[in-house]
Design a protein around this motif. Structure first.
Motif, PDB file in Angstrom:
ATOM      1  N   ILE A  62       0.408   8.900  -9.120  1.00 28.00           N
ATOM      2  CA  ILE A  62       0.503   7.566  -9.721  1.00 28.00           C
ATOM      3  C   ILE A  62      -0.510   6.607  -9.096  1.00 28.00           C
ATOM      4  O   ILE A  62      -1.254   5.907  -9.793  1.00 28.00           O
ATOM      5  CB  ILE A  62       1.929   6.992  -9.560  1.00 28.00           C
ATOM      6  CG1 ILE A  62       2.942   7.808 -10.380  1.00 28.00           C
ATOM      7  CG2 ILE A  62       1.974   5.518  -9.962  1.00 28.00           C
ATOM      8  CD1 ILE A  62       2.769   7.719 -11.879  1.00 28.00           C
ATOM      9  N   ILE A  63      -0.568   6.561  -7.775  1.00 29.96           N
ATOM     10  CA  ILE A  63      -1.400   5.579  -7.071  1.00 29.96           C
ATOM     11  C   ILE A  63      -2.873   5.977  -7.080  1.00 29.96           C
ATOM     12  O   ILE A  63      -3.766   5.132  -7.226  1.00 29.96           O
ATOM     13  CB  ILE A  63      -0.903   5.391  -5.625  1.00 29.96           C
ATOM     14  CG1 ILE A  63       0.571   4.962  -5.616  1.00 29.96           C
ATOM     15  CG2 ILE A  63      -1.767   4.376  -4.884  1.00 29.96           C
ATOM     16  CD1 ILE A  63       0.852   3.657  -6.317  1.00 29.96           C
ATOM     17  N   GLN A  64      -3.137   7.263  -6.868  1.00 25.92           N
ATOM     18  CA  GLN A  64      -4.497   7.826  -6.935  1.00 25.92           C
ATOM     19  C   GLN A  64      -5.486   7.116  -6.003  1.00 25.92           C
ATOM     20  O   GLN A  64      -6.644   6.890  -6.351  1.00 25.92           O
ATOM     21  CB  GLN A  64      -5.007   7.813  -8.383  1.00 25.92           C
ATOM     22  CG  GLN A  64      -4.162   8.664  -9.307  1.00 25.92           C
ATOM     23  CD  GLN A  64      -4.744   8.834 -10.696  1.00 25.92           C
ATOM     24  OE1 GLN A  64      -5.862   8.390 -10.975  1.00 25.92           O
ATOM     25  NE2 GLN A  64      -4.006   9.483 -11.577  1.00 25.92           N
ATOM     26  N   HIS A  65      -4.999   6.768  -4.830  1.00 19.21           N
ATOM     27  CA  HIS A  65      -5.860   6.182  -3.803  1.00 19.21           C
ATOM     28  C   HIS A  65      -5.248   6.564  -2.462  1.00 19.21           C
ATOM     29  O   HIS A  65      -4.063   6.311  -2.221  1.00 19.21           O
ATOM     30  CB  HIS A  65      -5.934   4.665  -3.950  1.00 19.21           C
ATOM     31  CG  HIS A  65      -6.855   4.007  -2.967  1.00 19.21           C
ATOM     32  ND1 HIS A  65      -6.477   3.710  -1.669  1.00 19.21           N
ATOM     33  CD2 HIS A  65      -8.144   3.592  -3.090  1.00 19.21           C
ATOM     34  CE1 HIS A  65      -7.485   3.135  -1.039  1.00 19.21           C
ATOM     35  NE2 HIS A  65      -8.510   3.053  -1.876  1.00 19.21           N
ATOM     36  N   GLU A  66      -6.043   7.161  -1.584  1.00 13.07           N
ATOM     37  CA  GLU A  66      -5.489   7.770  -0.377  1.00 13.07           C
ATOM     38  C   GLU A  66      -4.752   6.773   0.509  1.00 13.07           C
ATOM     39  O   GLU A  66      -3.599   6.996   0.892  1.00 13.07           O
ATOM     40  CB  GLU A  66      -6.602   8.455   0.422  1.00 13.07           C
ATOM     41  CG  GLU A  66      -6.080   9.192   1.647  1.00 13.07           C
ATOM     42  CD  GLU A  66      -7.158   9.993   2.365  1.00 13.07           C
ATOM     43  OE1 GLU A  66      -6.959  10.304   3.554  1.00 13.07           O
ATOM     44  OE2 GLU A  66      -8.196  10.302   1.733  1.00 13.07           O
ATOM     45  N   SER A  67      -5.404   5.681   0.856  1.00 16.00           N
ATOM     46  CA  SER A  67      -4.781   4.716   1.760  1.00 16.00           C
ATOM     47  C   SER A  67      -3.548   4.076   1.132  1.00 16.00           C
ATOM     48  O   SER A  67      -2.488   3.977   1.761  1.00 16.00           O
ATOM     49  CB  SER A  67      -5.792   3.631   2.152  1.00 16.00           C
ATOM     50  OG  SER A  67      -5.163   2.612   2.896  1.00 16.00           O
ATOM     51  N   ASP A  68      -3.664   3.651  -0.122  1.00 14.69           N
ATOM     52  CA  ASP A  68      -2.525   3.017  -0.794  1.00 14.69           C
ATOM     53  C   ASP A  68      -1.356   3.993  -0.921  1.00 14.69           C
ATOM     54  O   ASP A  68      -0.194   3.620  -0.721  1.00 14.69           O
ATOM     55  CB  ASP A  68      -2.935   2.524  -2.182  1.00 14.69           C
ATOM     56  CG  ASP A  68      -3.934   1.379  -2.123  1.00 14.69           C
ATOM     57  OD1 ASP A  68      -4.174   0.863  -1.014  1.00 14.69           O
ATOM     58  OD2 ASP A  68      -4.478   1.011  -3.183  1.00 14.69           O
ATOM     59  N   ALA A  69      -1.674   5.244  -1.265  1.00 13.25           N
ATOM     60  CA  ALA A  69      -0.622   6.252  -1.399  1.00 13.25           C
ATOM     61  C   ALA A  69       0.054   6.504  -0.055  1.00 13.25           C
ATOM     62  O   ALA A  69       1.273   6.686   0.017  1.00 13.25           O
ATOM     63  CB  ALA A  69      -1.201   7.550  -1.953  1.00 13.25           C
ATOM     64  N   PHE A  70      -0.738   6.499   1.018  1.00 10.70           N
ATOM     65  CA  PHE A  70      -0.172   6.687   2.353  1.00 10.70           C
ATOM     66  C   PHE A  70       0.847   5.602   2.662  1.00 10.70           C
ATOM     67  O   PHE A  70       1.972   5.885   3.102  1.00 10.70           O
ATOM     68  CB  PHE A  70      -1.278   6.672   3.407  1.00 10.70           C
ATOM     69  CG  PHE A  70      -0.763   6.666   4.826  1.00 10.70           C
ATOM     70  CD1 PHE A  70      -0.409   7.849   5.450  1.00 10.70           C
ATOM     71  CD2 PHE A  70      -0.625   5.474   5.533  1.00 10.70           C
ATOM     72  CE1 PHE A  70       0.078   7.848   6.761  1.00 10.70           C
ATOM     73  CE2 PHE A  70      -0.146   5.463   6.834  1.00 10.70           C
ATOM     74  CZ  PHE A  70       0.205   6.651   7.451  1.00 10.70           C
ATOM     75  N   TRP A  71       0.486   4.345   2.432  1.00  8.18           N
ATOM     76  CA  TRP A  71       1.391   3.255   2.791  1.00  8.18           C
ATOM     77  C   TRP A  71       2.602   3.186   1.862  1.00  8.18           C
ATOM     78  O   TRP A  71       3.694   2.786   2.290  1.00  8.18           O
ATOM     79  CB  TRP A  71       0.631   1.930   2.818  1.00  8.18           C
ATOM     80  CG  TRP A  71      -0.327   1.882   3.968  1.00  8.18           C
ATOM     81  CD1 TRP A  71      -1.686   1.890   3.919  1.00  8.18           C
ATOM     82  CD2 TRP A  71       0.020   1.865   5.360  1.00  8.18           C
ATOM     83  NE1 TRP A  71      -2.216   1.882   5.189  1.00  8.18           N
ATOM     84  CE2 TRP A  71      -1.197   1.864   6.095  1.00  8.18           C
ATOM     85  CE3 TRP A  71       1.227   1.857   6.060  1.00  8.18           C
ATOM     86  CZ2 TRP A  71      -1.226   1.848   7.487  1.00  8.18           C
ATOM     87  CZ3 TRP A  71       1.197   1.839   7.455  1.00  8.18           C
ATOM     88  CH2 TRP A  71      -0.014   1.832   8.149  1.00  8.18           C
ATOM     89  N   CYS A  72       2.436   3.598   0.627  1.00  8.68           N
ATOM     90  CA  CYS A  72       3.605   3.711  -0.260  1.00  8.68           C
ATOM     91  C   CYS A  72       4.536   4.814   0.242  1.00  8.68           C
ATOM     92  O   CYS A  72       5.761   4.665   0.220  1.00  8.68           O
ATOM     93  CB  CYS A  72       3.162   4.000  -1.691  1.00  8.68           C
ATOM     94  SG  CYS A  72       2.456   2.574  -2.552  1.00  8.68           S
ATOM     95  N   PHE A  73       3.949   5.900   0.715  1.00  8.56           N
ATOM     96  CA  PHE A  73       4.744   6.996   1.266  1.00  8.56           C
ATOM     97  C   PHE A  73       5.475   6.542   2.530  1.00  8.56           C
ATOM     98  O   PHE A  73       6.645   6.881   2.740  1.00  8.56           O
ATOM     99  CB  PHE A  73       3.836   8.189   1.566  1.00  8.56           C
ATOM    100  CG  PHE A  73       4.559   9.403   2.079  1.00  8.56           C
ATOM    101  CD1 PHE A  73       5.435  10.103   1.266  1.00  8.56           C
ATOM    102  CD2 PHE A  73       4.360   9.850   3.382  1.00  8.56           C
ATOM    103  CE1 PHE A  73       6.105  11.230   1.738  1.00  8.56           C
ATOM    104  CE2 PHE A  73       5.025  10.970   3.859  1.00  8.56           C
ATOM    105  CZ  PHE A  73       5.895  11.662   3.037  1.00  8.56           C
ATOM    106  N   VAL A  74       4.798   5.764   3.358  1.00 12.09           N
ATOM    107  CA  VAL A  74       5.440   5.202   4.550  1.00 12.09           C
ATOM    108  C   VAL A  74       6.642   4.349   4.143  1.00 12.09           C
ATOM    109  O   VAL A  74       7.722   4.439   4.728  1.00 12.09           O
ATOM    110  CB  VAL A  74       4.437   4.362   5.375  1.00 12.09           C
ATOM    111  CG1 VAL A  74       5.161   3.541   6.447  1.00 12.09           C
ATOM    112  CG2 VAL A  74       3.399   5.266   6.028  1.00 12.09           C
ATOM    113  N   GLY A  75       6.449   3.524   3.113  1.00 13.41           N
ATOM    114  CA  GLY A  75       7.550   2.700   2.627  1.00 13.41           C
ATOM    115  C   GLY A  75       8.709   3.535   2.133  1.00 13.41           C
ATOM    116  O   GLY A  75       9.880   3.213   2.369  1.00 13.41           O
ATOM    117  N   LEU A  76       8.390   4.623   1.458  1.00 16.68           N
ATOM    118  CA  LEU A  76       9.425   5.525   0.961  1.00 16.68           C
ATOM    119  C   LEU A  76      10.208   6.143   2.110  1.00 16.68           C
ATOM    120  O   LEU A  76      11.442   6.172   2.103  1.00 16.68           O
ATOM    121  CB  LEU A  76       8.782   6.630   0.115  1.00 16.68           C
ATOM    122  CG  LEU A  76       9.719   7.703  -0.440  1.00 16.68           C
ATOM    123  CD1 LEU A  76      10.659   7.111  -1.470  1.00 16.68           C
ATOM    124  CD2 LEU A  76       8.923   8.844  -1.046  1.00 16.68           C
TER     125      LEU A  76
END
Length: 315
Positions: free
Chosen positions: A116-130
């Protein structure tokens, strides 16, 4: 897509009241932070203990990544660069949170975020939030999983007593083994991706409870567990029954039933002390209706009663 814009809010990358300029600044700062995490991991080879830690973690991650959602167009094909990105995010998460490190199943949780996010850094921080701030994430070894199952048992007794009684008469029926995968992988193996992600979003919204995933679990039992009670199935057969239903259940029906169960729960004037946390929002609670039922104590032992803040309030 709408999800690409909304998920960073639901996963706590951006505050709901942030402006566009503030979000751009947050994104920039998080990108720099992510690069520092990567750099710290890459220099860890100088420390033998750290080097061994990442060697072991990388070996597990590599095995999982090549098996995760390979039929999805985003990860399909040999030498797919998105697999490398997934591996990098998981390795960097292990560096960011070494106490958690990596456990099997994390790649299954990260994959939809990355698509969905398709951006490494943004996906990382979304994963951290999860991982950090969403209650419906558990690992098989931690006490959080047992807490989830304890809530699930008590909620089952309250919302679906016939199914609870059937499980209770079996020697290990209340272990609810069939529900472990539901909780661990957030229903990803039970429903097609589109329906599973709708459930994720419903849970992330924290609408009237932080534990909506447990209402989804009860909903599955209520909708698809009637045959279990009627046929008096044992523990192993219950597990086979629900496993055989994977990818054959209706996500929309389950979600509607879960919302109905939550509505009924919110109408209760009195709830047992063991379910108090389910009625209290620990998350954002933007749409909470401030439901405050009376709580009564059901503790049996003196030790439990001493710890219970509702001791003395009887049913």
């Amino acid at each position: 897509s709408v999800a690409k814009e909304v998920w960073p809010f639901l996963l706590h990358l951006y505050p709901f009241d942030s402006t566009f300029d503030q979000r751009e600044q947050i994104r920039h700062n998080k990108f720099l932070h992510y690069q520092k995490i990567r750099a710290r991991r890459e220099t860890a080879v100088d420390d033998p203990e750290q080097a061994q830690f990442f060697h072991d973690v990388e070996a597990i991650i590599e095995k999982d990544v090549v098996r995760t959602d390979r039929s999805h167009p985003y990860f399909k094909g040999d030498d797919n660069p998105n697999l490398r990105v997934m591996k990098e995010i998981l390795l960097n998460y292990a560096a960011y949170c070494p106490t958690m490190g990596y456990t099997q199943g994390m790649s299954d949780l990260l994959a939809p975020i990355l698509t969905i996010i398709q951006h490494e850094s943004d996906a990382f921080w979304c994963f951290v939030g999860l991982m950090n701030r969403t209650i419906f994430i558990s690992t098989p070894t931690d006490d959080v999983m047992e807490k989830q199952l304890r809530y699930l048992r008590e909620l089952l007794l309250l919302m679906s007593p016939a199914f609870y009684e059937h499980c209770a008469k079996l020697s290990d029926g209340l272990d609810l083994l069939f529900a472990h995968r539901w909780i661990l992988l957030c229903f990803k193996r039970e429903f097609p991706e589109r329906e599973a992600l709708r459930m994720w979003e419903a849970c992330w919204s924290h609408y009237q409870t932080d534990y909506f995933h447990l209402f989804i679990c009860i909903s599955i039992m209520a909708v698809y567990g009637e045959d279990i009670v009627q046929q008096n199935l044992g523990t192993d057969d219950m597990l086979l029954h629900f496993n055989s239903l994977a990818m054959h259940m209706s996500g929309s029906i389950v979600l509607k039933k879960a919302r109905s169960l939550l509505y009924k729960f919110r109408l209760l004037q009195r709830i047992p002390c063991c379910l108090h946390d389910i009625s209290v929002l620990a998350g954002p609670g933007n749409w909470d209706s401030h439901h405050v039922p009376q709580v009564y104590c059901i503790c049996k032992t003196d030790q439990e009663k001493e710890r219970c803040p509702f001791s003395g309030i009887c049913m």
